[in-house]
Design a protein around this motif. Structure first.
Motif, PDB file in Angstrom:
ATOM      1  N   PRO A  57       0.797  -1.233   0.000  1.00  0.00           N
ATOM      2  CA  PRO A  57       0.000   0.000   0.000  1.00  0.00           C
ATOM      3  C   PRO A  57       0.827   1.280   0.000  1.00  0.00           C
ATOM      4  O   PRO A  57       0.497   2.233  -0.707  1.00  0.00           O
ATOM      5  CB  PRO A  57      -0.826  -0.094   1.286  1.00  0.00           C
ATOM      6  N   GLU A  58       1.921   1.286   0.765  1.00  0.00           N
ATOM      7  CA  GLU A  58       2.716   2.516   0.851  1.00  0.00           C
ATOM      8  C   GLU A  58       3.413   2.868  -0.459  1.00  0.00           C
ATOM      9  O   GLU A  58       3.860   3.999  -0.645  1.00  0.00           O
ATOM     10  CB  GLU A  58       3.721   2.444   2.009  1.00  0.00           C
ATOM     11  N   GLY A  62      -1.813   3.863  -0.914  1.00  0.00           N
ATOM     12  CA  GLY A  62      -1.716   4.215   0.492  1.00  0.00           C
ATOM     13  C   GLY A  62      -3.024   4.292   1.248  1.00  0.00           C
ATOM     14  O   GLY A  62      -3.980   3.575   0.954  1.00  0.00           O
ATOM     15  N   GLU A  63      -3.045   5.175   2.228  1.00  0.00           N
ATOM     16  CA  GLU A  63      -4.209   5.343   3.108  1.00  0.00           C
ATOM     17  C   GLU A  63      -5.416   5.923   2.380  1.00  0.00           C
ATOM     18  O   GLU A  63      -6.544   5.741   2.814  1.00  0.00           O
ATOM     19  CB  GLU A  63      -3.847   6.227   4.294  1.00  0.00           C
ATOM     20  N   PRO A  72      -8.567   1.847   0.827  1.00  0.00           N
ATOM     21  CA  PRO A  72      -7.357   2.290   1.530  1.00  0.00           C
ATOM     22  C   PRO A  72      -6.510   1.081   1.969  1.00  0.00           C
ATOM     23  O   PRO A  72      -7.029   0.004   2.253  1.00  0.00           O
ATOM     24  CB  PRO A  72      -7.901   3.032   2.746  1.00  0.00           C
ATOM     25  N   ASN A  73      -5.198   1.289   2.009  1.00  0.00           N
ATOM     26  CA  ASN A  73      -4.236   0.296   2.500  1.00  0.00           C
ATOM     27  C   ASN A  73      -4.315  -1.045   1.760  1.00  0.00           C
ATOM     28  O   ASN A  73      -4.282  -2.105   2.368  1.00  0.00           O
ATOM     29  CB  ASN A  73      -4.401   0.089   4.003  1.00  0.00           C
ATOM     30  N   THR A  74      -4.398  -0.979   0.443  1.00  0.00           N
ATOM     31  CA  THR A  74      -4.526  -2.173  -0.391  1.00  0.00           C
ATOM     32  C   THR A  74      -3.198  -2.528  -1.054  1.00  0.00           C
ATOM     33  O   THR A  74      -2.506  -1.669  -1.595  1.00  0.00           O
ATOM     34  CB  THR A  74      -5.587  -1.936  -1.488  1.00  0.00           C
ATOM     35  N   THR A  75      -2.859  -3.807  -1.008  1.00  0.00           N
ATOM     36  CA  THR A  75      -1.705  -4.334  -1.726  1.00  0.00           C
ATOM     37  C   THR A  75      -2.155  -4.693  -3.144  1.00  0.00           C
ATOM     38  O   THR A  75      -3.215  -5.273  -3.324  1.00  0.00           O
ATOM     39  CB  THR A  75      -1.169  -5.601  -1.020  1.00  0.00           C
TER      40      THR A  75
END
Length: 92
Positions: A57-58, A62-63, A72-75
């Motif tokens: 995610p980063e 990301g968020e 949000p925060n998905t790979t």
């Protein structure tokens, strides 16, 4: 460059399939037009290489995510085939 079969959390939902639409996804590696994970992965590839890349995610959305397709925060799991590149694509 073709990200073929990009989907959240390794899932089966395809966000982008440039092979299906018969038009490669083009971007400048350091031009800010792509997610950081692609900008890091693509310069390591040789012409004609096909790989699957897991983008955390980063290094993706990301968020914030990418409403409505990427929470949000998905790979992401991205299949890439490097079809061509131009010298200006890898500016430092």
């Amino acid at each position: 460059m073709i990200p073929n079969g990009m989907g959240p959390n390794g899932g089966h939902e395809v966000l982008e399939n440039s092979r299906k639409r018969r038009r490669p996804f083009k971007f400048k590696v350091n031009g800010g037009a792509a997610i950081p994970g692609l900008a890091l992965a693509v310069p390591k590839l040789s012409l004609g290489t096909k790989v699957r890349v897991v983008i955390p995610p980063e290094l993706a959305y990301g968020e914030r995510g990418l409403t409505p397709k990427v929470p949000p925060n998905t790979t992401l799991l991205v299949e890439i085939e490097l079809l061509s590149f131009e010298s200006g694509d890898y500016d430092d």
